[in-house]
Design an enzyme around this catalytic site. Structure first.
Site, PDB file in Angstrom:
ATOM      1  CG  LEU A 106      44.353   0.994 -31.062  1.00 11.87           C
ATOM      2  CD1 LEU A 106      44.908   2.124 -31.457  1.00 11.87           C
ATOM      3  CD2 LEU A 106      45.069  -0.198 -30.942  1.00 11.87           C
ATOM      4  N   GLY A 151      40.414  -1.217 -32.377  1.00 11.30           N
ATOM      5  CA  GLY A 151      41.492  -1.984 -32.671  1.00 11.30           C
ATOM      6  C   GLY A 151      41.257  -3.456 -32.354  1.00 11.30           C
ATOM      7  CG  ASN A 175      34.113   2.008 -30.904  1.00  7.59           C
ATOM      8  OD1 ASN A 175      35.249   1.550 -31.443  1.00  7.59           O
ATOM      9  ND2 ASN A 175      33.899   2.204 -29.822  1.00  7.59           N
ATOM     10  CD  GLU A 176      38.652   3.211 -34.668  1.00  3.79           C
ATOM     11  OE1 GLU A 176      37.270   3.026 -35.012  1.00  3.79           O
ATOM     12  OE2 GLU A 176      39.317   2.406 -34.585  1.00  3.79           O
TER      13      GLU A 176
HETATM   14  C1  LIG Z   1      43.268  14.453 -40.438  1.00  2.00           C
HETATM   15  C2  LIG Z   1      44.507  13.467 -40.053  1.00  2.00           C
HETATM   16  C3  LIG Z   1      44.197  12.496 -39.698  1.00  2.00           C
HETATM   17  C4  LIG Z   1      45.438  11.443 -39.265  1.00  2.00           C
HETATM   18  C5  LIG Z   1      44.826  10.243 -38.430  1.00  2.00           C
HETATM   19  C6  LIG Z   1      46.028   9.343 -38.176  1.00  2.00           C
HETATM   20  C7  LIG Z   1      45.680   8.325 -37.135  1.00  2.00           C
HETATM   21  C8  LIG Z   1      44.407   8.243 -36.626  1.00  2.00           C
HETATM   22  C9  LIG Z   1      44.210   8.654 -35.190  1.00  2.00           C
HETATM   23  C10 LIG Z   1      43.864   7.934 -34.164  1.00  2.00           C
HETATM   24  C11 LIG Z   1      43.655   6.576 -34.326  1.00  2.00           C
HETATM   25  C12 LIG Z   1      43.126   5.804 -33.083  1.00  2.00           C
HETATM   26  C13 LIG Z   1      42.436   4.476 -33.397  1.00  2.00           C
HETATM   27  C14 LIG Z   1      42.013   3.886 -32.212  1.00  2.00           C
HETATM   28  C15 LIG Z   1      41.566   2.498 -31.860  1.00  2.00           C
HETATM   29  C16 LIG Z   1      41.045   2.051 -30.792  1.00  2.00           C
HETATM   30  O1  LIG Z   1      41.152   1.133 -30.537  1.00  2.00           O
HETATM   31  S1  LIG Z   1      40.337   3.131 -29.406  1.00  2.00           S
HETATM   32  C17 LIG Z   1      39.575   2.225 -28.375  1.00  2.00           C
HETATM   33  C18 LIG Z   1      38.364   1.917 -28.354  1.00  2.00           C
HETATM   34  N1  LIG Z   1      37.805   1.077 -27.314  1.00  2.00           N
HETATM   35  C19 LIG Z   1      36.586   1.265 -27.119  1.00  2.00           C
HETATM   36  O2  LIG Z   1      35.928   2.172 -27.207  1.00  2.00           O
HETATM   37  C20 LIG Z   1      36.116   0.541 -25.870  1.00  2.00           C
HETATM   38  C21 LIG Z   1      35.954   1.116 -24.461  1.00  2.00           C
HETATM   39  N2  LIG Z   1      35.916   0.238 -23.476  1.00  2.00           N
HETATM   40  C22 LIG Z   1      34.638  -0.046 -23.122  1.00  2.00           C
HETATM   41  O3  LIG Z   1      33.524   0.028 -24.124  1.00  2.00           O
HETATM   42  C23 LIG Z   1      34.435  -1.061 -21.923  1.00  2.00           C
HETATM   43  O4  LIG Z   1      35.603  -0.957 -20.934  1.00  2.00           O
HETATM   44  C24 LIG Z   1      34.275  -2.503 -22.301  1.00  2.00           C
HETATM   45  C25 LIG Z   1      35.414  -3.138 -23.260  1.00  2.00           C
HETATM   46  C26 LIG Z   1      32.779  -2.766 -23.182  1.00  2.00           C
HETATM   47  C27 LIG Z   1      34.092  -3.505 -21.231  1.00  2.00           C
HETATM   48  O5  LIG Z   1      33.054  -2.950 -20.223  1.00  2.00           O
HETATM   49  P1  LIG Z   1      33.264  -3.282 -18.687  1.00  2.00           P
HETATM   50  O6  LIG Z   1      33.267  -4.868 -18.666  1.00  2.00           O
HETATM   51  O7  LIG Z   1      32.138  -2.868 -18.041  1.00  2.00           O
HETATM   52  O8  LIG Z   1      34.629  -2.735 -18.224  1.00  2.00           O
HETATM   53  P2  LIG Z   1      34.869  -1.356 -17.921  1.00  2.00           P
HETATM   54  O9  LIG Z   1      34.667  -0.349 -18.532  1.00  2.00           O
HETATM   55  O10 LIG Z   1      34.773  -0.963 -16.426  1.00  2.00           O
HETATM   56  O11 LIG Z   1      36.519  -1.364 -17.950  1.00  2.00           O
HETATM   57  C28 LIG Z   1      37.657  -1.780 -17.277  1.00  2.00           C
HETATM   58  C29 LIG Z   1      38.665  -0.971 -16.819  1.00  2.00           C
HETATM   59  O12 LIG Z   1      39.371  -1.113 -18.146  1.00  2.00           O
HETATM   60  C30 LIG Z   1      39.370   0.350 -18.819  1.00  2.00           C
HETATM   61  N3  LIG Z   1      39.425   0.365 -20.302  1.00  2.00           N
HETATM   62  C31 LIG Z   1      38.515  -0.110 -21.011  1.00  2.00           C
HETATM   63  N4  LIG Z   1      38.716  -0.008 -22.218  1.00  2.00           N
HETATM   64  C32 LIG Z   1      40.027   0.596 -22.238  1.00  2.00           C
HETATM   65  C33 LIG Z   1      40.674   0.909 -23.267  1.00  2.00           C
HETATM   66  N5  LIG Z   1      40.453   0.647 -24.836  1.00  2.00           N
HETATM   67  N6  LIG Z   1      42.126   1.402 -23.202  1.00  2.00           N
HETATM   68  C34 LIG Z   1      42.496   1.637 -21.874  1.00  2.00           C
HETATM   69  N7  LIG Z   1      41.646   1.123 -20.961  1.00  2.00           N
HETATM   70  C35 LIG Z   1      40.198   0.865 -21.162  1.00  2.00           C
HETATM   71  C36 LIG Z   1      38.299   1.042 -18.125  1.00  2.00           C
HETATM   72  O13 LIG Z   1      38.700   2.504 -18.225  1.00  2.00           O
HETATM   73  C37 LIG Z   1      38.136   0.442 -16.859  1.00  2.00           C
HETATM   74  O14 LIG Z   1      39.560   1.100 -16.109  1.00  2.00           O
HETATM   75  P3  LIG Z   1      39.236   1.225 -14.340  1.00  2.00           P
HETATM   76  O15 LIG Z   1      39.147   0.038 -13.831  1.00  2.00           O
HETATM   77  O16 LIG Z   1      38.229   2.273 -14.315  1.00  2.00           O
HETATM   78  O17 LIG Z   1      40.695   1.798 -14.160  1.00  2.00           O
END
Ligand SMILES: CCCCC/C=C\C/C=C\CCC/C=C/C(=O)SCCNC(=O)CCNC(=O)[C@H](O)C(C)(C)COP(=O)(O)OP(=O)(O)OC[C@H]1O[C@@H](n2cnc3c(N)ncnc32)[C@H](O)[C@@H]1OP(=O)(O)O
Length: 300
Positions: A106, A151, A175-176
């Site tokens: 996400l 996601g 990994n949330e």
């Molecule tokens: C008690 C009551 C409970 C009620 C509950 C109700 C609901 C539950 C609540 C919430 C649920 C939410 C569920 C969430 C699900 C998700 O999917 S959260 C996202 C998880 N994703 C990650 O952890 C991945 C994060 N990213 C990375 O680890 C790395 O970026 C990579 C994918 C391994 C890639 O690495 P690399 O190639 O080195 O690239 P960069 O890290 O430099 O990233 C490039 C740019 O992209 C941006 N970015 C990366 N990931 C995301 C993302 N997921 N969203 C937005 N942006 C992202 C990163 O910041 C870099 O940006 P800039 O270039 O610096 O601007």
């Protein structure tokens, strides 16, 4: 399946569904499709149809990391709806056009610093994509050619079969908790259905991202193959699945998956409200801030 794409008309109007993809439109025939069959899609979703095989390859291309933004989710939904309604297609392969990344999950920027109305609209689109992929009448195969956290993992788990590239840099999992957030119950249900209760309990609490050999061992993916064989393997697997009569396979899929989907369908609005309440908490917003900062710092 009669799901409505419950997005605001404005969101949809902003998009140009089925806009011809630059380059693809300029005469690039779809792989294996013979003359005259062209790729189509939208800015972030490239669809390569192979009508003779009844298969379309859907390539996600929302660089740099295929994060599932609202616009990207909307385009994915439109592509899926279109393929689902076209009798030419019996199967789709979902893969990535971003090197090394299947999907970063996400889009954190859709959940950080946003107002409740936006978060609600976003969550509705996340629910919609899951329901559409999970309950699709088509055979859906994930050709996972990159890292696939949270996601991205949910999208993979919603496929009928998962082929992961054997690259030690790639990993898949929910990994949330590492972000200080939690996987909603329907993410959890799909993981439990796939790897069993005990393995899911550990994986969810510890936020495991499984590298390929562990992913295969725990069963979060069905096959691990050399990177250059991911697409061809997905194609061969698709042929096996398409050998089964559609009606029998579809009814069976529905039998197996409907109870899980129904748990969300019966409380979609409550789930949206829970999400908005949860994500709007100061403590959760702080966690997201810290995580986003970490991502920035990693770059150095
Ligand atoms: C008690 C009551 C409970 C009620 C509950 C109700 C609901 C539950 C609540 C919430 C649920 C939410 C569920 C969430 C699900 C998700 O999917 S959260 C996202 C998880 N994703 C990650 O952890 C991945 C994060 N990213 C990375 O680890 C790395 O970026 C990579 C994918 C391994 C890639 O690495 P690399 O190639 O080195 O690239 P960069 O890290 O430099 O990233 C490039 C740019 O992209 C941006 N970015 C990366 N990931 C995301 C993302 N997921 N969203 C937005 N942006 C992202 C990163 O910041 C870099 O940006 P800039 O270039 O610096 O601007």
């Amino acid at each position: 399946m009669a799901l409505t794409v419950g997005l605001r008309p404005l969101t949809r109007a902003l998009l140009r569904p089925w806009a011809r993809v630059p380059g693809a439109a300029l005469g690039r025939p779809a792989a294996g499709s013979g003359d005259g069959v062209r790729c189509f899609g939208s800015p972030r979703v490239l669809v390569e149809p192979d009508p003779a095989a009844g298969v379309a390859v859907m390539k996600m291309r929302n660089p740099p990391v295929n994060s599932l933004s609202l616009e990207f989710l909307t385009e994915l939904l439109i592509s899926l709806e279109k393929l689902e309604n076209d009798k030419t297609f019996r199967g789709i392969i979902i893969t990535s056009d971003c090197p090394g990344i299947f999907s970063a999950g996400l889009d954190l920027l859709e959940m950080y610093g946003r107002d409740p109305a936006h978060c609600a609209e976003y969550w509705k689109a996340v629910q919609e994509l899951w329901l559409r992929v999970y309950l699709s009448n088509l055979v859906v195969i994930g050709a996972i050619n990159g890292i696939s956290p949270a996601g991205g993992c949910l999208l993979s788990l919603s496929c009928d079969y998962r082929v992961l590239a054997n690259n030690p840099k790639y990993a898949i999992g929910l990994n949330e908790t590492l972000l200080g957030i939690i996987a909603p119950f329907w993410f959890k249900d799909v993981l439990v259905n796939t790897i069993g209760h005990r393995a899911a309990e550990r994986a969810l609490q510890l936020g495991f991202l499984f590298p390929p050999s562990d992913a295969l061992q725990v069963g979060i993916v069905d096959q691990v193959v050399p990177e250059d064989q991911v697409q061809s393997t997905a194609r061969s697997v698709m042929a096996q699945w398409l050998a089964i009569p559609d009606h029998a396979r579809q009814l069976t899929k529905n039998l197996v998956r409907k109870p899980t989907a129904d748990r969300l369908l019966q409380q979609r609005d409550a789930d949206i409200q829970n999400f908005v309440r949860f994500i709007s908490r100061d403590s959760i917003q702080k966690s997201l801030h810290v995580y986003l900062e970490k991502l920035k710092q990693k770059k150095g």
